[in-house]
Design an enzyme around this catalytic site. Structure first.
Site, short mmCIF file in Angstrom:
data_model
loop_
_atom_site.label_atom_id
_atom_site.label_comp_id
_atom_site.label_asym_id
_atom_site.label_seq_id
_atom_site.Cartn_x
_atom_site.Cartn_y
_atom_site.Cartn_z
N HIS A 154 0.78 -1.21 0.25
CA HIS A 154 0.06 0.16 -0.16
C HIS A 154 0.97 1.39 -0.09
CE1 HIS A 154 1.15 -0.43 4.24
NE2 HIS A 154 0.66 0.77 4.32
N HIS A 213 5.83 6.39 -1.08
CA HIS A 213 6.37 5.52 -1.36
C HIS A 213 5.59 4.14 -1.06
CE1 HIS A 213 7.10 5.83 2.87
NE2 HIS A 213 7.08 4.55 2.96
#
Length: 183
Positions: free
Chosen positions: A37, A121
């Site tokens: 995620h 990220h």
């Protein structure tokens, strides 16, 4: 108490591409598919009534679904030892905009503002302190420096509950809201 965070989930083809890069660093605890995620806001532990307020506030977030791409890899370190390997996500503008909207929703629910700088990220691996200076880490970064994808859309805002265990964290989606898509 529940431990929460807000994130975006990449589509299956992107998660498969990321999984292909997860190898070659001894002692790395590579993320499994359910763990992949892009965090927008870590919330931490809150009481259930606060969690309900957060969910209600997040349900009021209206923003375009970000169109992004995977762009390179990197690492976070603590005290000179790498503890996290990640894949970069660009462009940052749409993600930073959504991060601010999520942070504002959390403020309305009574949380303090996010204090850390936001760097979009997707975490790929966690490393124990004993592996933090292994030469394989730099080798992995060099091999995957050009990791990239075609543009893709992250269509839903997801509130996750994090369950900590001996083998690391597992993530359970609690609520999900569609983001605005064009067309």
């Amino acid at each position: 108490m529940v431990r929460l965070f807000v994130a975006l989930r990449p589509p299956p083809a992107i998660r498969d591409m990321l999984a292909d890069a997860m190898d070659g660093v001894p002692q790395a605890r590579w993320q499994d598919d359910d763990q992949l995620h892009l965090t927008l806001r870590f919330i931490g532990e809150v009481d259930r009534p606060v969690a309900e307020d957060i969910a209600a506030a997040l349900g009021q977030v209206h923003a375009p679904a970000p169109i992004v791409r995977i762009s390179g890899v990197g690492a976070f370190d603590r005290r000179g030892r790498v503890d996290t390997l990640w894949a970069g996500v660009t462009p940052h503008d749409a993600l930073a905009h959504l991060h601010r909207k999520v942070d504002q929703a959390c403020l309305r629910a009574g949380l303090s503002p996010e204090s850390r700088a936001y760097l979009p990220h997707i975490t790929l691996a966690r490393l124990p302190g004993s592996a933090g200076r292994a030469p394989e880490i730099e080798g992995w970064r060099a091999v995957h420096a050009g990791l990239s994808s075609e543009p893709f859309t992250m269509r839903h805002l997801v509130l996750y509950q994090s369950h900590l265990g001996h083998g690391g964290a597992s993530y359970e989606p609690v609520m999900r809201w569609p983001l605005e898509t064009g067309g």
